[in-house]
Write an enzyme that holds these catalytic residues in place. Structure first.
Site: not given
Ligand code: GLA
Length: 639
Positions: A194, A281
């Site tokens: 990430d 997301d």
């Protein structure tokens, strides 16, 4: 005053130097390489399939939950259907041990990681169990010092503990050590990296001001590509790619890049990792699913065996995709399948109904996703209501999705032309939802219900009998240099409310860079291909000063196209030369062509060549960028 003039001169010469270096860079990236430069390292010949803990549990994850879903996958037949990776997302880490910087696992949640050696913990017992069950195992980290959870969801369970230094659990400054631990020692096969740590900890961030975390000047600004240090971000991810190679000499790893479409990642992740997130997301909300889907919909040329677009993990099972919304669940799954998205289940499978298991296990859709040719579906028809996507399969058949995004039933006409099949010959459709097949000539009308997706494979007589159009085989075309000079957000992507922001502020805006990228059957700006007023149905649209690498598969001997400057060009006088290379050797070159001039044929003998490169070069100095889209019309390889 003098100072000001001096500053201006300095600035002017800096700008000239920057332009000159951009020019030199694009000269270099346009030079024929004679090889395929997109990533092939790691294990992703087809999109990965598996399960990830995040959408099911967020960071409230533990060993029992992970193993429970793994068992369902094994026992229900989903493993046999192809689901292979069991991935732990955010929430596993406790701290970084200060004596030797070794990462420590939260053994209260992962008891088997307690190997009886105090804070020397290990995931090896867990990965051994998963391997023994026939699975591969995945782990999660961040490219910065701190994690997404620490920065953005600090109230979620299982945040790292201890001093500031102990809570620095990300790879920053530790990439080699951590990758060695996760792969060589703990036995993982997959890593998701990430990017929050290089995004959210500037001097003015609350976490930094209140002394919670160390400052790390942000490299990424999600809202402003101009304030993002693209080479620095790429460099950090490249270091991870190199460490993965070093610590996996057998090449058995998968590298998932999670930069949510920021950092112009579209242009380079395909060269560095195996899958790359194209958007922020996903949630269990229909509208948010559309956003994520849209970020890969027009990126077919950027996905290849070895590196895939990742619109994020599946949310089938929850919210708008729960057991009471199977139409939506089917659409979500089918769209991911046909666009070669990773199929990563994000659901607590202990709760799955037989119907949901059957959806995850739909053999026909999985076969579409895992087709070895690796061509992401190309949009054949686009509107905000109905969309038709067509995917070329290894056996020459086409996969077809007819998707109704809206709330009213819609009529959709599928044409043989959209399938690049002969309109005077029969086309046979097989219904991938198990319904009755259809045969038609020329076109066929369907009723598509609200939020429904019809899925077929189509078999007919190909319009081009003795070869392939390059726009049919995006998995074989790599936009190694797509000519974009200044990356911009893509305005065509559905703007959903980001739940964690809500309707505060001014609303959503184009943010996922990539506008102006290379397209199959469309211009870089999504208009139909057109040269000198003539519509061109099939071909590649790209900006000038670009280089496309094309794999020549199946022993084709000829390349041909009708090339020209797209009618959308605003730079009308700048001539473009189209060059074709076979394994790095120039085999033909067009005369200079300008906007408004009819398309000119180019053709070349490419017998025996493995890589054909298509270079469109604007003559003269200075960048061309947005102002000079070009067309490789009917670009094809034939026998
Ligand atoms: C980011 C990622 C998600 C998930 C969370 C974990 O938001 O995009 O997929 O990994 O972090 O905190």
């Amino acid at each position: 005053m003098a100072l000001k003039t001096g500053f201006r001169l300095l600035l002017a010469s800096a700008l000239v130097m920057a332009a000159a270096s951009a020019q030199a860079q694009s000269q270099e990236s346009m030079a024929a390489k004679g090889r395929w430069t997109a990533n092939q390292a790691g294990q992703a010949p087809v999109p990965p399939m598996g399960w990830n803990s995040w959408n099911a549990f967020y960071s409230d994850v533990d060993e029992e939950k992970v193993m429970a879903s793994a068992k369902v996958i094994r026992d229900s037949g989903l493993a046999a259907a192809g689901y292979r990776y069991i991935n732990i997302d955010d929430g596993w880490w406790l701290k970084r041990r200060q004596s030797d910087q070794r990462m420590v696992i939260r053994t209260a949640r992962f008891p088997s990681a307690d190997i009886g050696k105090g804070d020397t913990t290990s995931f090896k017992p867990l990965t051994d169990r998963l391997h023994a069950m026939g699975f591969k195992a995945g782990i999660y980290t961040d490219i910065g010092r701190n994690s997404c959870g620490q920065i953005y969801t600090p109230n979620f369970a299982n945040q790292p503990e201890g001093t500031i230094a102990e809570r620095e659990v990300g790879l920053y400054g530790h990439a080699d050590q951590d990758i060695a631990l996760y792969f060589a020692e703990w036995g993982f096969d997959y890593i998701k990296v990430d990017g929050c740590g290089v995004r959210g900890l500037g001097a003015d961030a609350e976490h930094v001001r209140n002394g919670n975390y160390r400052q790390l000047d942000p490299l990424i600004d999600m809202n402003a590509i101009g304030r993002t240090d693209i080479p620095a971000v790429r460099g950090l991810y490249q270091d991870v790619a190199d460490a993965l190679k070093r610590h996996n000499p057998d090449g058995e790893y998968l590298f998932s890049i999670c930069l949510w479409g920021s950092s112009d990642v579209r242009s380079w992740a395909k060269d560095v990792g195996n899958i790359s997130r194209t958007s922020d997301d996903i949630t269990s909300n229909w509208s948010r699913m559309l956003t994520n889907f849209d970020t890969t919909l027009t990126r077919a040329l950027y996905a290849h065996p070895g590196s895939w677009n990742d619109p994020d993990m599946l949310f089938v099972g929850q919210g708008d995709f729960d057991a009471n919304h199977m139409t939506e669940a089917r659409s979500h799954f089918a769209l991911w399948a046909i666009t070669n998205a990773p199929l990563l289940i994000g659901y607590d499978l202990r709760k799955a109904t037989p119907e949901q298991i059957a959806l995850f296990g739909n053999k026909a859709l999985i076969a579409l996703n895992q087709d070895p040719a690796g061509h992401q579906a190309v949009p054949a028809y686009l509107s905000d209501d109905v969309q038709i996507l067509v995917k070329t399969l290894a056996n020459g058949d086409k996969g077809v999705a007819i998707f109704n995004r809206g709330l009213s039933p819609m009529k959709a006409v599928l044409t043989a032309d959209q399938l690049k099949m002969r309109a005077d010959r029969p086309v046979a459709l097989t219904d991938l939802w198990g319904g009755k097949g259809v045969q038609f000539t020329k076109e066929q009308t369907f009723e598509v219900g609200p939020h429904q997706t019809l899925m077929f494979t189509a078999r007919g007589t190909r319009a081009l009998l003795d070869g392939i159009y390059l726009s049919e085989v995006p998995g074989q075309v790599n936009p190694a240099e797509d000519g974009i000079v200044t990356p911009k957000g893509d305005p065509t992507i559905h703007h959903s409310i980001i739940p964690w922001v809500g309707t505060r502020g001014a609303g959503e805006h184009p943010q996922y860079a990539g506008w102006g990228g290379a397209q199959a059957d469309r211009s870089p700006f999504m208009t139909p291909l057109r040269v000198a007023g003539q519509r061109i149905d099939t071909g590649l649209g790209v900006l000038a000063n670009s280089r496309l690498e094309v794999r020549n598969e199946g022993g084709n001997t000829r390349f041909a196209a009708n090339v020209g400057v797209d009618d959308g060009a605003t730079m009308r006088d700048r001539p473009v030369v189209f060059e074709v290379y076979a394994d790095g050797r120039l085999v033909t070159k067009s005369a200079p062509v300008r906007a408004g001039q009819a398309a000119v044929p180019v053709q070349a003998d490419v017998s025996g060549a493995k890589i054909v490169e298509l270079v469109a070069r604007a003559e003269g100095d200075g960048p061309a960028g947005d102002a000079l889209p070009v067309v490789w019309g009917e670009a094809r390889l034939t026998r």
